[in-house]
Motif scaffolding. Structure first.
Motif, PDB file in Angstrom:
ATOM      1  N   PHE A   1      54.664  -7.432 -76.261  1.00  0.00           N
ATOM      2  CA  PHE A   1      55.407  -7.849 -77.497  1.00  0.00           C
ATOM      3  C   PHE A   1      54.398  -9.184 -77.960  1.00  0.00           C
ATOM      4  O   PHE A   1      54.668  -9.466 -79.193  1.00  0.00           O
ATOM      5  N   THR A   2      53.874  -9.593 -77.037  1.00  0.00           N
ATOM      6  CA  THR A   2      52.948 -10.934 -77.598  1.00  0.00           C
ATOM      7  C   THR A   2      51.451 -10.374 -77.773  1.00  0.00           C
ATOM      8  O   THR A   2      50.664 -11.245 -78.271  1.00  0.00           O
ATOM      9  N   THR A   3      51.132  -9.231 -77.326  1.00  0.00           N
ATOM     10  CA  THR A   3      49.521  -8.912 -77.447  1.00  0.00           C
ATOM     11  C   THR A   3      49.335  -8.751 -79.053  1.00  0.00           C
ATOM     12  O   THR A   3      49.985  -8.092 -79.747  1.00  0.00           O
ATOM     13  N   ASP A   4      48.067  -9.291 -79.530  1.00  0.00           N
ATOM     14  CA  ASP A   4      47.748  -9.014 -80.774  1.00  0.00           C
ATOM     15  C   ASP A   4      47.569  -7.628 -81.053  1.00  0.00           C
ATOM     16  O   ASP A   4      46.910  -6.781 -80.345  1.00  0.00           O
ATOM     17  N   ARG A   5      47.850  -7.095 -82.124  1.00  0.00           N
ATOM     18  CA  ARG A   5      47.940  -6.073 -82.781  1.00  0.00           C
ATOM     19  C   ARG A   5      46.377  -5.107 -82.926  1.00  0.00           C
ATOM     20  O   ARG A   5      46.151  -4.106 -82.589  1.00  0.00           O
ATOM     21  N   LYS A   6      45.481  -6.172 -83.163  1.00  0.00           N
ATOM     22  CA  LYS A   6      44.080  -5.600 -83.073  1.00  0.00           C
ATOM     23  C   LYS A   6      43.568  -4.963 -81.759  1.00  0.00           C
ATOM     24  O   LYS A   6      42.927  -4.205 -81.758  1.00  0.00           O
TER      25      LYS A   6
ATOM     26  N   ASP B   1      45.299  -1.590 -81.304  1.00  0.00           N
ATOM     27  CA  ASP B   1      44.539  -0.710 -81.848  1.00  0.00           C
ATOM     28  C   ASP B   1      43.111  -0.386 -81.182  1.00  0.00           C
ATOM     29  O   ASP B   1      42.662   0.854 -81.146  1.00  0.00           O
ATOM     30  N   LYS B   2      42.375  -1.325 -80.785  1.00  0.00           N
ATOM     31  CA  LYS B   2      41.009  -1.078 -79.822  1.00  0.00           C
ATOM     32  C   LYS B   2      41.095  -0.337 -78.941  1.00  0.00           C
ATOM     33  O   LYS B   2      40.674   0.508 -78.532  1.00  0.00           O
ATOM     34  N   LEU B   3      42.138  -0.641 -77.948  1.00  0.00           N
ATOM     35  CA  LEU B   3      42.637   0.012 -76.751  1.00  0.00           C
ATOM     36  C   LEU B   3      42.965   1.630 -77.100  1.00  0.00           C
ATOM     37  O   LEU B   3      42.730   2.387 -76.254  1.00  0.00           O
TER      38      LEU B   3
END
Length: 63
Positions: free
Chosen positions: A35-40, A43-45
């Motif tokens: 829940f705290t990881t950046d959405r970018k 998406d990259k992973l």
């Protein structure tokens, strides 16, 4: 034979509690990371294995 070994150990009931606490803490840390990881980064992973131009296959010919 194994029943007797486990029955004679002192404080044997503590080990399931310790296991549950370790699992619960791991689960909470994983939820916190999700829940705290950046959405970018997510998406990259997400697209990493399917990026075009990169192949996992070997380019050498079999002999």
């Amino acid at each position: 034979m194994y029943k007797n070994i486990l029955q004679n150990m002192d404080n044997i009931a503590v080990w399931p509690v310790i296991s549950f606490v370790i699992f619960f803490l791991f689960f909470l840390c994983l939820l916190w990371w999700v829940f705290t990881t950046d959405r970018k980064i997510i998406d990259k992973l997400k697209h990493l294995p399917m990026e075009e131009g990169q192949s996992n296959l070997s380019t050498t010919k079999p002999e």
